[in-house]
Design a protein around this motif. Sequence first.
Motif, PDB file in Angstrom:
ATOM      1  N   TYR A  91       0.784  -1.236   0.000  1.00  0.00           N
ATOM      2  CA  TYR A  91       0.000   0.000   0.000  1.00  0.00           C
ATOM      3  C   TYR A  91       0.822   1.297   0.000  1.00  0.00           C
ATOM      4  CZ  TYR A  91      -3.741  -3.241   1.318  1.00  0.00           C
ATOM      5  OH  TYR A  91      -4.632  -4.283   1.339  1.00  0.00           O
ATOM      6  N   TYR A  92       2.131   1.213   0.082  1.00  0.00           N
ATOM      7  CA  TYR A  92       2.888   2.464   0.272  1.00  0.00           C
ATOM      8  C   TYR A  92       2.811   3.401  -0.928  1.00  0.00           C
ATOM      9  CZ  TYR A  92       6.977   1.298  -2.616  1.00  0.00           C
ATOM     10  OH  TYR A  92       7.819   1.023  -3.660  1.00  0.00           O
ATOM     11  N   LYS A  93       2.484   2.868  -2.102  1.00  0.00           N
ATOM     12  CA  LYS A  93       2.339   3.716  -3.284  1.00  0.00           C
ATOM     13  C   LYS A  93       0.897   4.175  -3.494  1.00  0.00           C
ATOM     14  CE  LYS A  93       6.248   1.993  -6.007  1.00  0.00           C
ATOM     15  NZ  LYS A  93       6.656   1.353  -7.295  1.00  0.00           N
ATOM     16  N   SER A  95      -2.861   5.948  -2.431  1.00  0.00           N
ATOM     17  CA  SER A  95      -3.231   7.261  -1.911  1.00  0.00           C
ATOM     18  C   SER A  95      -3.266   7.243  -0.382  1.00  0.00           C
ATOM     19  CB  SER A  95      -4.609   7.661  -2.451  1.00  0.00           C
ATOM     20  OG  SER A  95      -5.610   6.796  -1.927  1.00  0.00           O
ATOM     21  N   LYS A  96      -3.177   8.441   0.194  1.00  0.00           N
ATOM     22  CA  LYS A  96      -3.253   8.556   1.656  1.00  0.00           C
ATOM     23  C   LYS A  96      -4.588   8.015   2.171  1.00  0.00           C
ATOM     24  CE  LYS A  96       0.729  10.529   2.433  1.00  0.00           C
ATOM     25  NZ  LYS A  96       1.793   9.836   3.213  1.00  0.00           N
ATOM     26  N   LYS A  97      -5.637   8.184   1.387  1.00  0.00           N
ATOM     27  CA  LYS A  97      -6.955   7.703   1.790  1.00  0.00           C
ATOM     28  C   LYS A  97      -6.949   6.184   1.951  1.00  0.00           C
ATOM     29  CE  LYS A  97     -11.812   7.589   0.359  1.00  0.00           C
ATOM     30  NZ  LYS A  97     -12.795   7.970  -0.683  1.00  0.00           N
ATOM     31  N   ILE A  98      -6.366   5.483   0.986  1.00  0.00           N
ATOM     32  CA  ILE A  98      -6.288   4.021   1.061  1.00  0.00           C
ATOM     33  C   ILE A  98      -5.431   3.594   2.243  1.00  0.00           C
ATOM     34  CG2 ILE A  98      -5.481   1.934  -0.105  1.00  0.00           C
ATOM     35  CD1 ILE A  98      -7.998   3.037  -1.323  1.00  0.00           C
ATOM     36  N   GLN A  99      -4.309   4.285   2.440  1.00  0.00           N
ATOM     37  CA  GLN A  99      -3.417   3.942   3.554  1.00  0.00           C
ATOM     38  C   GLN A  99      -4.129   4.102   4.894  1.00  0.00           C
ATOM     39  OE1 GLN A  99       0.233   6.194   3.189  1.00  0.00           O
ATOM     40  NE2 GLN A  99       0.703   5.347   1.163  1.00  0.00           N
ATOM     41  N   LYS A 100      -4.846   5.217   5.057  1.00  0.00           N
ATOM     42  CA  LYS A 100      -5.575   5.442   6.313  1.00  0.00           C
ATOM     43  C   LYS A 100      -6.658   4.391   6.510  1.00  0.00           C
ATOM     44  CE  LYS A 100      -4.867  10.456   6.624  1.00  0.00           C
ATOM     45  NZ  LYS A 100      -5.522  11.787   6.572  1.00  0.00           N
ATOM     46  N   THR A 101      -7.282   3.988   5.404  1.00  0.00           N
ATOM     47  CA  THR A 101      -8.351   2.988   5.482  1.00  0.00           C
ATOM     48  C   THR A 101      -7.827   1.651   5.987  1.00  0.00           C
ATOM     49  OG1 THR A 101      -9.593   4.035   3.674  1.00  0.00           O
ATOM     50  CG2 THR A 101     -10.112   1.738   4.169  1.00  0.00           C
ATOM     51  N   VAL A 102      -6.725   1.171   5.401  1.00  0.00           N
ATOM     52  CA  VAL A 102      -6.216  -0.142   5.818  1.00  0.00           C
ATOM     53  C   VAL A 102      -5.630  -0.097   7.229  1.00  0.00           C
ATOM     54  CG1 VAL A 102      -5.818  -0.999   3.487  1.00  0.00           C
ATOM     55  CG2 VAL A 102      -3.999   0.277   4.627  1.00  0.00           C
ATOM     56  N   ILE A 103      -5.019   1.025   7.580  1.00  0.00           N
ATOM     57  CA  ILE A 103      -4.455   1.149   8.932  1.00  0.00           C
ATOM     58  C   ILE A 103      -5.560   1.179   9.979  1.00  0.00           C
ATOM     59  CG2 ILE A 103      -3.218   2.745  10.477  1.00  0.00           C
ATOM     60  CD1 ILE A 103      -1.379   3.412   8.137  1.00  0.00           C
ATOM     61  N   SER A 104      -6.746   1.635   9.581  1.00  0.00           N
ATOM     62  CA  SER A 104      -7.862   1.701  10.535  1.00  0.00           C
ATOM     63  C   SER A 104      -8.526   0.338  10.754  1.00  0.00           C
ATOM     64  CB  SER A 104      -8.911   2.699  10.035  1.00  0.00           C
ATOM     65  OG  SER A 104      -9.578   2.197   8.884  1.00  0.00           O
ATOM     66  N   ALA A 118      -6.544  -8.401  -2.553  1.00  0.00           N
ATOM     67  CA  ALA A 118      -7.704  -7.564  -2.873  1.00  0.00           C
ATOM     68  C   ALA A 118      -7.278  -6.342  -3.691  1.00  0.00           C
ATOM     69  CB  ALA A 118      -8.374  -7.101  -1.578  1.00  0.00           C
ATOM     70  N   PRO A 119      -8.000  -6.023  -4.763  1.00  0.00           N
ATOM     71  CA  PRO A 119      -7.668  -4.847  -5.578  1.00  0.00           C
ATOM     72  C   PRO A 119      -7.698  -3.581  -4.725  1.00  0.00           C
ATOM     73  CG  PRO A 119      -9.319  -6.209  -6.676  1.00  0.00           C
ATOM     74  CD  PRO A 119      -9.183  -6.740  -5.281  1.00  0.00           C
ATOM     75  N   THR A 120      -6.721  -2.731  -4.876  1.00  0.00           N
ATOM     76  CA  THR A 120      -6.663  -1.529  -4.037  1.00  0.00           C
ATOM     77  C   THR A 120      -7.855  -0.600  -4.285  1.00  0.00           C
ATOM     78  OG1 THR A 120      -5.211  -0.490  -5.698  1.00  0.00           O
ATOM     79  CG2 THR A 120      -4.154  -1.559  -3.822  1.00  0.00           C
ATOM     80  N   ASN A 121      -8.423  -0.655  -5.497  1.00  0.00           N
ATOM     81  CA  ASN A 121      -9.572   0.210  -5.772  1.00  0.00           C
ATOM     82  C   ASN A 121     -10.862  -0.295  -5.126  1.00  0.00           C
ATOM     83  OD1 ASN A 121      -9.913  -2.008  -7.420  1.00  0.00           O
ATOM     84  ND2 ASN A 121     -10.504  -0.864  -9.224  1.00  0.00           N
TER      85      ASN A 121
END
Length: 222
Positions: A91-93, A95-104, A118-121
């Motif tokens: 996930y490091y590449k 968006s910040k939104k995706i990163q925050k989502t998975v970290i949550s 799972a597809p990142t989109n």
Amino acid sequence: MNKNTNDIEYSPLLLQFIGVVENSRFYATKQENALVELYWEIGKLLSEYQEYFNELEYDLLKICLDIKTKCPQLTLSIKNLQNTKRFYLRYYKCSKKIQKTVISLYWNYNLVLLNYNAPTNKITFYAKQIRCNNWSCEKLKSALQNSTNSQTKENVKKKNNTDLKTKENVKKKNNTDSQTKENVKKKNNTDLKTKENVKKKNNTDSQTKENVKKKNNTDLKT
């Protein structure tokens, strides 16, 4: 890695690991989402320093044991460390939104998303289902498996259509080649006929010249 290189490079790496752990929210709160934040930072550090140990089992085991000594409430295994690296690299590449989502999300959910690639989109969609519809890990696995099966069927269908189109193109090419051969044959026949006509004309011209010569001889006698 030889022992001397390991002794030189590993100590500062271990200190950074300990610093990441001790400065994390998990160290202070023991909250699950804070644990995922910590795993993100550990995965990042593993990725940045992979040139020094490249997931060698001895080094990973030493990291696990040393961190457990410094932070007993945090249990890390070799497999878990490898998963933190997978997690970060996945996930490091993004968006910040995706990163925050998975970290949550809880770590178990993230492992399912990782293992099923799972597809990142679609991450935001699955996160919403987990939160709003109380999806369990098993429900998430089932949804991802169904999605994978559907995608596989779609890919098979696309491949079959591509193969069919390829066959059609091959057939068209063969027909074109056959037509080209036919045209070449016709041209050769036309050229042959032209040569025959030229030959006939030359023979006619020769006969005409012969007749003219005979006439001239006759006139001369007369």
